[in-house]
Design a protein around this motif. Structure first.
Motif, PDB file in Angstrom:
ATOM      1  N   GLN A 123       3.945 -13.678  -0.694  1.00 46.76           N
ATOM      2  CA  GLN A 123       2.827 -13.224   0.135  1.00 46.76           C
ATOM      3  C   GLN A 123       3.253 -12.068   1.038  1.00 46.76           C
ATOM      4  O   GLN A 123       2.540 -11.073   1.178  1.00 46.76           O
ATOM      5  CB  GLN A 123       2.288 -14.380   0.976  1.00 46.76           C
ATOM      6  N   SER A 124       4.417 -12.179   1.633  1.00 44.98           N
ATOM      7  CA  SER A 124       4.910 -11.107   2.499  1.00 44.98           C
ATOM      8  C   SER A 124       5.200  -9.841   1.694  1.00 44.98           C
ATOM      9  O   SER A 124       4.929  -8.733   2.154  1.00 44.98           O
ATOM     10  CB  SER A 124       6.159 -11.555   3.254  1.00 44.98           C
ATOM     11  N   ALA A 125       5.720 -10.003   0.491  1.00 42.49           N
ATOM     12  CA  ALA A 125       6.004  -8.842  -0.359  1.00 42.49           C
ATOM     13  C   ALA A 125       4.705  -8.116  -0.706  1.00 42.49           C
ATOM     14  O   ALA A 125       4.642  -6.882  -0.615  1.00 42.49           O
ATOM     15  CB  ALA A 125       6.743  -9.272  -1.622  1.00 42.49           C
ATOM     16  N   VAL A 126       3.667  -8.856  -1.067  1.00 39.36           N
ATOM     17  CA  VAL A 126       2.377  -8.234  -1.373  1.00 39.36           C
ATOM     18  C   VAL A 126       1.822  -7.574  -0.123  1.00 39.36           C
ATOM     19  O   VAL A 126       1.319  -6.448  -0.160  1.00 39.36           O
ATOM     20  CB  VAL A 126       1.383  -9.278  -1.940  1.00 39.36           C
ATOM     21  N   ARG A 127       1.925  -8.242   0.996  1.00 33.53           N
ATOM     22  CA  ARG A 127       1.413  -7.735   2.265  1.00 33.53           C
ATOM     23  C   ARG A 127       2.089  -6.429   2.676  1.00 33.53           C
ATOM     24  O   ARG A 127       1.485  -5.574   3.304  1.00 33.53           O
ATOM     25  CB  ARG A 127       1.652  -8.820   3.329  1.00 33.53           C
ATOM     26  N   ASN A 128       3.351  -6.266   2.323  1.00 29.09           N
ATOM     27  CA  ASN A 128       4.125  -5.109   2.772  1.00 29.09           C
ATOM     28  C   ASN A 128       4.478  -4.119   1.671  1.00 29.09           C
ATOM     29  O   ASN A 128       5.207  -3.159   1.927  1.00 29.09           O
ATOM     30  CB  ASN A 128       5.404  -5.594   3.455  1.00 29.09           C
ATOM     31  N   VAL A 129       3.970  -4.314   0.467  1.00 28.12           N
ATOM     32  CA  VAL A 129       4.329  -3.427  -0.644  1.00 28.12           C
ATOM     33  C   VAL A 129       3.959  -1.969  -0.352  1.00 28.12           C
ATOM     34  O   VAL A 129       4.622  -1.051  -0.818  1.00 28.12           O
ATOM     35  CB  VAL A 129       3.726  -3.925  -1.977  1.00 28.12           C
ATOM     36  N   TRP A 130       2.953  -1.753   0.454  1.00 29.14           N
ATOM     37  CA  TRP A 130       2.541  -0.389   0.788  1.00 29.14           C
ATOM     38  C   TRP A 130       3.652   0.394   1.488  1.00 29.14           C
ATOM     39  O   TRP A 130       3.661   1.632   1.429  1.00 29.14           O
ATOM     40  CB  TRP A 130       1.259  -0.403   1.624  1.00 29.14           C
ATOM     41  N   THR A 131       4.598  -0.284   2.118  1.00 28.86           N
ATOM     42  CA  THR A 131       5.690   0.431   2.796  1.00 28.86           C
ATOM     43  C   THR A 131       6.620   1.110   1.795  1.00 28.86           C
ATOM     44  O   THR A 131       7.422   1.958   2.182  1.00 28.86           O
ATOM     45  CB  THR A 131       6.511  -0.513   3.704  1.00 28.86           C
ATOM     46  N   LEU A 132       6.508   0.743   0.522  1.00 23.90           N
ATOM     47  CA  LEU A 132       7.323   1.376  -0.523  1.00 23.90           C
ATOM     48  C   LEU A 132       6.683   2.659  -1.064  1.00 23.90           C
ATOM     49  O   LEU A 132       7.335   3.412  -1.786  1.00 23.90           O
ATOM     50  CB  LEU A 132       7.558   0.396  -1.671  1.00 23.90           C
ATOM     51  N   LEU A 133       5.441   2.930  -0.746  1.00 21.50           N
ATOM     52  CA  LEU A 133       4.752   4.107  -1.283  1.00 21.50           C
ATOM     53  C   LEU A 133       5.479   5.423  -0.992  1.00 21.50           C
ATOM     54  O   LEU A 133       5.546   6.285  -1.872  1.00 21.50           O
ATOM     55  CB  LEU A 133       3.312   4.164  -0.782  1.00 21.50           C
ATOM     56  N   PRO A 134       6.030   5.625   0.206  1.00 23.89           N
ATOM     57  CA  PRO A 134       6.714   6.895   0.467  1.00 23.89           C
ATOM     58  C   PRO A 134       7.921   7.172  -0.437  1.00 23.89           C
ATOM     59  O   PRO A 134       8.411   8.297  -0.478  1.00 23.89           O
ATOM     60  CB  PRO A 134       7.143   6.774   1.931  1.00 23.89           C
ATOM     61  N   ILE A 135       8.359   6.194  -1.180  1.00 19.30           N
ATOM     62  CA  ILE A 135       9.465   6.394  -2.112  1.00 19.30           C
ATOM     63  C   ILE A 135       9.040   7.293  -3.280  1.00 19.30           C
ATOM     64  O   ILE A 135       9.846   8.021  -3.847  1.00 19.30           O
ATOM     65  CB  ILE A 135       9.980   5.033  -2.644  1.00 19.30           C
ATOM     66  N   ILE A 136       7.756   7.254  -3.619  1.00 21.29           N
ATOM     67  CA  ILE A 136       7.252   8.027  -4.750  1.00 21.29           C
ATOM     68  C   ILE A 136       7.379   9.524  -4.429  1.00 21.29           C
ATOM     69  O   ILE A 136       6.840   9.978  -3.416  1.00 21.29           O
ATOM     70  CB  ILE A 136       5.782   7.664  -5.058  1.00 21.29           C
TER      71      ILE A 136
END
Length: 163
Positions: free
Chosen positions: A109-122
């Motif tokens: 649940q926390s991973a889904v909740r925070n997955v957006w923080t990985l977007l800047p990696i793209i």
């Protein structure tokens, strides 16, 4: 025709639906959540800088972005699943509950909740996607009576609460 004023099995909702937010908890608003994220961002930034100086990765932008994105994601998931709060949230009297008032979210649940923080990696568009995600989250928190953002909804109904 009269309606039956007797509440359903889950409180005052006559349709019988459970409340979307436990009634004994007070949802945290957008402004306090923003400041908690800001404090956490400063902490992650300090940790990143210290690690960059030790590993000398500042010279490579892509490695730096990847590293900081992963560190941010790991920071939030680790604290939320282990403690139910991040240091920024704790400092401002907030905590993250799992769905239906569970004391803390699961790792998934926390991973889904925070997955957006990985977007800047793209590369190239990641920063823009991250800003769009932040705006969607802010708008959905502001428009929700329970102050739950889209990321909370996608994570099964996680909740940031006062207390």
């Amino acid at each position: 025709m009269t309606t039956d004023p007797t509440p359903g099995p889950h409180g005052s909702d006559p349709r019988g639906y459970p409340p979307p937010f436990p009634t004994n908890l007070q949802p945290a608003g957008l402004v306090v959540r923003f400041f908690a994220r800001l404090i956490d961002g400063i902490i992650v930034g300090i940790i990143s800088l210290l690690l960059f100086f030790v590993t000398d990765t500042l010279s490579n932008y892509w490695v730096t972005g990847l590293f900081t994105g992963l560190l941010t994601f790991i920071y939030f998931v680790a604290f939320e699943t282990a403690q139910g709060w991040t240091p920024g949230k704790k400092l401002l009297g907030l905590r993250v509950n799992g769905p239906a008032g569970a004391p803390k979210p699961t790792a998934a649940q926390s991973a889904v909740r925070n997955v957006w923080t990985l977007l800047p990696i793209i590369p190239f568009i990641g920063g823009l996607l991250g800003v769009i995600a932040i705006l969607v989250i802010a708008v959905t928190i502001s428009g929700s009576s329970t102050k739950q953002g889209k990321h909370d909804e996608l994570a099964g109904g996680t909740q940031v609460v006062k207390g």
